[in-house]
Design an enzyme around this catalytic site. Structure first.
Site, PDB file in Angstrom:
ATOM      1  N   LYS A 261       0.851  -1.189   0.000  1.00 14.54           N
ATOM      2  CA  LYS A 261       0.000   0.000   0.000  1.00 14.54           C
ATOM      3  C   LYS A 261       0.885   1.236   0.000  1.00 14.54           C
ATOM      4  O   LYS A 261       1.682   1.447   0.895  1.00 14.54           O
ATOM      5  CB  LYS A 261      -0.905   0.025   1.243  1.00 14.54           C
ATOM      6  CG  LYS A 261      -1.642   1.366   1.443  1.00 14.54           C
ATOM      7  CD  LYS A 261      -2.551   1.372   2.678  1.00 14.54           C
ATOM      8  CE  LYS A 261      -3.140   2.771   2.930  1.00 14.54           C
ATOM      9  NZ  LYS A 261      -4.002   2.830   4.134  1.00 14.54           N
ATOM     10  N   ASP A 266      -2.416  10.443   3.233  1.00  8.35           N
ATOM     11  CA  ASP A 266      -3.803  10.073   3.459  1.00  8.35           C
ATOM     12  C   ASP A 266      -4.502  11.135   4.310  1.00  8.35           C
ATOM     13  O   ASP A 266      -4.409  11.131   5.526  1.00  8.35           O
ATOM     14  CB  ASP A 266      -3.871   8.703   4.150  1.00  8.35           C
ATOM     15  CG  ASP A 266      -5.309   8.244   4.383  1.00  8.35           C
ATOM     16  OD1 ASP A 266      -6.226   8.852   3.788  1.00  8.35           O
ATOM     17  OD2 ASP A 266      -5.502   7.263   5.133  1.00  8.35           O
ATOM     18  N   LYS A 273      -9.916  13.385   7.681  1.00  5.09           N
ATOM     19  CA  LYS A 273      -9.424  13.059   9.023  1.00  5.09           C
ATOM     20  C   LYS A 273      -9.372  14.329   9.874  1.00  5.09           C
ATOM     21  O   LYS A 273      -9.208  15.422   9.333  1.00  5.09           O
ATOM     22  CB  LYS A 273      -8.003  12.493   8.916  1.00  5.09           C
ATOM     23  CG  LYS A 273      -7.908  11.081   8.381  1.00  5.09           C
ATOM     24  CD  LYS A 273      -6.465  10.611   8.394  1.00  5.09           C
ATOM     25  CE  LYS A 273      -6.328   9.223   7.799  1.00  5.09           C
ATOM     26  NZ  LYS A 273      -7.005   8.166   8.571  1.00  5.09           N
ATOM     27  N   ASP A 284       1.772   6.584   5.260  1.00  4.47           N
ATOM     28  CA  ASP A 284       0.785   5.618   4.781  1.00  4.47           C
ATOM     29  C   ASP A 284       1.242   4.874   3.517  1.00  4.47           C
ATOM     30  O   ASP A 284       0.474   4.171   2.875  1.00  4.47           O
ATOM     31  CB  ASP A 284      -0.552   6.333   4.542  1.00  4.47           C
ATOM     32  CG  ASP A 284      -1.755   5.432   4.765  1.00  4.47           C
ATOM     33  OD1 ASP A 284      -1.585   4.359   5.358  1.00  4.47           O
ATOM     34  OD2 ASP A 284      -2.854   5.815   4.321  1.00  4.47           O
ATOM     35  N   ASP A 343     -12.024   7.445   3.549  1.00  7.04           N
ATOM     36  CA  ASP A 343     -10.809   7.242   4.336  1.00  7.04           C
ATOM     37  C   ASP A 343     -10.422   5.767   4.428  1.00  7.04           C
ATOM     38  O   ASP A 343      -9.331   5.436   4.873  1.00  7.04           O
ATOM     39  CB  ASP A 343     -11.011   7.838   5.740  1.00  7.04           C
ATOM     40  CG  ASP A 343      -9.707   8.016   6.492  1.00  7.04           C
ATOM     41  OD1 ASP A 343      -8.640   7.922   5.847  1.00  7.04           O
ATOM     42  OD2 ASP A 343      -9.762   8.259   7.711  1.00  7.04           O
ATOM     43  N   GLU A 345      -9.333   3.936   2.141  1.00  7.75           N
ATOM     44  CA  GLU A 345      -8.838   3.966   0.762  1.00  7.75           C
ATOM     45  C   GLU A 345      -7.813   2.881   0.474  1.00  7.75           C
ATOM     46  O   GLU A 345      -7.621   2.505  -0.682  1.00  7.75           O
ATOM     47  CB  GLU A 345      -8.234   5.346   0.451  1.00  7.75           C
ATOM     48  CG  GLU A 345      -6.783   5.562   0.878  1.00  7.75           C
ATOM     49  CD  GLU A 345      -6.550   5.492   2.380  1.00  7.75           C
ATOM     50  OE1 GLU A 345      -7.529   5.675   3.131  1.00  7.75           O
ATOM     51  OE2 GLU A 345      -5.411   5.221   2.808  1.00  7.75           O
ATOM     52  N   ARG A 347      -7.734  -0.366   1.089  1.00  2.69           N
ATOM     53  CA  ARG A 347      -8.325  -1.575   0.489  1.00  2.69           C
ATOM     54  C   ARG A 347      -8.762  -1.311  -0.952  1.00  2.69           C
ATOM     55  O   ARG A 347      -8.771  -2.220  -1.777  1.00  2.69           O
ATOM     56  CB  ARG A 347      -9.476  -2.070   1.372  1.00  2.69           C
ATOM     57  CG  ARG A 347     -10.593  -1.079   1.533  1.00  2.69           C
ATOM     58  CD  ARG A 347     -11.440  -1.345   2.783  1.00  2.69           C
ATOM     59  NE  ARG A 347     -10.812  -0.826   3.996  1.00  2.69           N
ATOM     60  CZ  ARG A 347     -11.377  -0.850   5.202  1.00  2.69           C
ATOM     61  NH1 ARG A 347     -12.560  -1.396   5.360  1.00  2.69           N
ATOM     62  NH2 ARG A 347     -10.751  -0.358   6.255  1.00  2.69           N
TER      63      ARG A 347
HETATM   64  N1  BES Z   1      -4.043   4.896   6.771  1.00  8.48           N
HETATM   65  C1  BES Z   1      -5.144   4.684   7.616  1.00  8.48           C
HETATM   66  C2  BES Z   1      -4.863   3.717   8.757  1.00  8.48           C
HETATM   67  C3  BES Z   1      -3.815   4.118   9.750  1.00  8.48           C
HETATM   68  C4  BES Z   1      -4.192   4.602  10.986  1.00  8.48           C
HETATM   69  C5  BES Z   1      -2.475   3.936   9.485  1.00  8.48           C
HETATM   70  C6  BES Z   1      -3.229   4.917  11.918  1.00  8.48           C
HETATM   71  C7  BES Z   1      -1.524   4.243  10.434  1.00  8.48           C
HETATM   72  C8  BES Z   1      -1.898   4.735  11.641  1.00  8.48           C
HETATM   73  C9  BES Z   1      -6.323   4.128   6.808  1.00  8.48           C
HETATM   74  O1  BES Z   1      -6.383   4.522   5.484  1.00  8.48           O
HETATM   75  C10 BES Z   1      -7.562   4.622   7.457  1.00  8.48           C
HETATM   76  O2  BES Z   1      -7.809   5.792   7.412  1.00  8.48           O
HETATM   77  N2  BES Z   1      -8.326   3.712   8.044  1.00  8.48           N
HETATM   78  C11 BES Z   1      -9.525   4.040   8.703  1.00  8.48           C
HETATM   79  C12 BES Z   1     -10.578   3.068   8.259  1.00  8.48           C
HETATM   80  C13 BES Z   1     -11.965   3.451   8.668  1.00  8.48           C
HETATM   81  C14 BES Z   1     -12.417   4.656   7.888  1.00  8.48           C
HETATM   82  C15 BES Z   1     -12.872   2.281   8.414  1.00  8.48           C
HETATM   83  C16 BES Z   1      -9.275   3.935  10.192  1.00  8.48           C
HETATM   84  O3  BES Z   1      -8.522   3.066  10.613  1.00  8.48           O
HETATM   85  O4  BES Z   1      -9.804   4.749  10.936  1.00  8.48           O
HETATM   86 ZN    ZN Z   2      -4.636   5.043   4.617  1.00  9.89          ZN
HETATM   87 MN    MN Z   3      -7.455   6.339   5.231  1.00  6.08          MN
END
Ligand code: BES
Ligand code: ZN
Ligand code: MN
Length: 496
Positions: A261, A266, A273, A284, A343, A345, A347
């Protein structure tokens, strides 16, 4: 930093690190120095809590004929393994760099009852010292010389120094490969955007013999990667697909696929966010960095294996052109995806990258690394990455490789009840379930829907381990988690 290997000299001087076993057992050289200094080492231990337990150190200063004397706790005989050796090397480097030393002599006395040969111990101490000496300072214009790492040379003193030198030579390619992955992770997103990531990978990997191809948006569009491309719609930066191949194995061997990834930044997109801590989301792309570092390492050590590494590189931004929650896209696989949360993204880009690599390279196994969910950080913290897989032997080999090199994994569940949670009302699936419960598992279920029949697949959620406060062998920032793990897994599973 230069590493030298030497047989035992007649006497020592300067900055010297020596072994002490559990319960204050001075090893041969420590004992000799203690005698020569009239009992300075024993006195120093009495004035401290240092007992020689594993991965603890004690520094002794001001002894005639010596600069800094570093007592290294090696613990009980069976505790002195490659991991402990690397930790000790890291601790020595940190101590020496903090004190402004240019050179240190590290004496690897044989420890009675230890099963790891001294040559290996010496090689891993040197590796640990190198890994800890990494320093990302390209944007520090006012750093004083005393703030920079000072250590220029370590001399490993060990019986059988030729064996140790050979053992170290085998480990050495890991250093620059880990540093490459760390550099990519630490670089800010205004500098490292998808095109620049791909350019650097091409430049650094073609040098070691990896074939590098880069697909732009037009080519990805032709291949039908609509879900991946949708993530980049809000960005001024063009999305890229980085494809690295190292085909040095038997012709008949089906390749192994590594997928990363690479979200260079992000923001969350329209599902923006919160501001606090958002700057960390430059990391990310650490899955992509780990895959790139691992490809470099495999090539640098001329691994006898066929591997393809593929990185989906995008930037997730809010914009008038950005995708909206509720949008539906058709993926390269033909399955449709309803985007509930922009967010989620990771997957979205991975599903098309995984489909493409399976179509084109027919891999026997596919291991994907991503900083995918905050939920895995809640589950496992920063000590272990989450492992999701449709294949138990593959899981076990990955876990074993991780334990051996100190990048630990914890297997997480998958199953039809979880899978059902991402069914959509209007498309084949949605990109998040209702609510946050089991968030890292539902993310993995999404990816699972893009695994083709007969492919052994594993997903490593490295959101908690890719970036950190640092440890014995890793300064704070990007850790390069995954580089050595993938290399070790491939060496143990496919090259024997
Ligand atoms: N890149 C983030 C996940 C992440 C969080 C990486 C903290 C490193 C540290 C991912 O793209 C994301 O935003 N995930 C969301 C998913 C949710 C919207 C279902 C999350 O984990 O909040
Ligand atoms: Zn991400
Ligand atoms: Mn994200």
């Amino acid at each position: 930093m230069k590493v030298e290997f030497s047989a035992f000299p007649r006497a020592f001087s300067g900055n010297v690190a020596v072994f002490v076993g559990a319960e204050k057992q001075l090893q041969v050289t420590a004992k000799a120095i203690d005698t020569a200094t009239g009992g300075a080492l024993v006195r120093a231990m009495e004035a401290s809590r240092f007992t020689g337990s594993k991965s603890k150190t004690l520094t002794v200063l001001g002894q005639q004929g010596y600069g800094r004397l570093i007592l290294l706790g090696v613990g009980k005989a069976r505790e002195l393994d490659a991991r402990t050796a690397e930790a000790l090397g890291g601790l020595i480097a940190a101590d020496a760099n903090g004190a402004g030393l240019k050179a240190v002599t590290i004496v690897v006395d044989p420890v009675k009852g230890n099963r790891v040969p001294p040559a290996q111990v010496a090689a891993h101490i040197a590796l640990g010292a190198q890994l800890r000496s990494y320093h990302f300072d390209k944007y520090k214009t006012k750093e004083k010389p005393e703030q920079k790492p000072s250590l220029e040379q370590i001399t490993m003193v060990v019986a059988g120094s030729a064996d140790a030198r050979r053992a170290y030579a085998a480990l050495e390619p890991a250093i620059d490969s880990v540093f490459l992955a760390r550099d990519l992770g630490n670089e800010p997103a205004n500098v490292l955007y998808p095109v620049e990531f791909a350019r650097r990978a091409r430049q650094l990997l073609t040098k070691v013999g990896v074939k590098v191809e880069i697909l732009g948006e037009a080519e990805m569009k032709k291949l039908g990667m609509n879900v991946l491309l949708a993530v980049g719609h809000g960005s001024r930066r063009e999305s890229q697909m980085l494809v690295m191949t190292w085909m040095n194995g038997p012709k008949s061997q089906q390749p192994i696929a590594l997928v990363g990834k690479g979200v260079c930044f992000d923001t969350g997109g329209i599902s923006l966010k919160p501001a606090g801590g958002m700057e960390d989301m430059k990391m990310d792309m650490c899955g992509a960095a780990a895959v790139t570092g691992a490809m470099r390492l495999l090539a640098a050590r001329k691994a006898r294996v066929n591997v393809v590494g593929i990185c989906a590189l995008v930037e997730n931004m809010p914009d008038g052109n950005a995708q909206r929650p509720g949008d539906v896209w058709t993926s390269m696989s033909g399955q449709t995806v309803e985007v509930i949360n922009t967010d989620a993204e990771g997957r979205l880009i991975l599903c098309d990258a995984m489909w493409h690599v399976q179509n084109k390279y027919k891999p026997q196994a596919m291991v994907e690394l991503s900083t995918l969910t905050g939920a895995i950080v809640v589950s496992l913290g920063h000590e272990r990455a989450g492992l999701f897989s449709n294949n138990t032997p593959l899981s076990n080999r990955l876990r074993a490789a991780g334990s051996e090199i100190g990048e630990k994994l914890w297997r997480m569940p998958l199953g039809p009840k979880y899978d059902k949670l991402i069914d959509s009302d209007i498309a084949d699936m949605k990109n998040v379930s209702n609510g946050r419960d089991g968030g890292s598992i539902t993310a993995a279920q999404f990816l699972h829907r893009f695994v083709q029949e007969g492919v052994a697949w594993a997903h490593l959620d490295i959101a908690g381990t890719a970036w950190g406060k640092g440890n014995e062998t890793t300064p704070k920032g990007a850790s390069a988690f995954g580089v050595r793990l993938l290399d070790r897994w491939i060496a143990d599973s496919y090259e024997r």
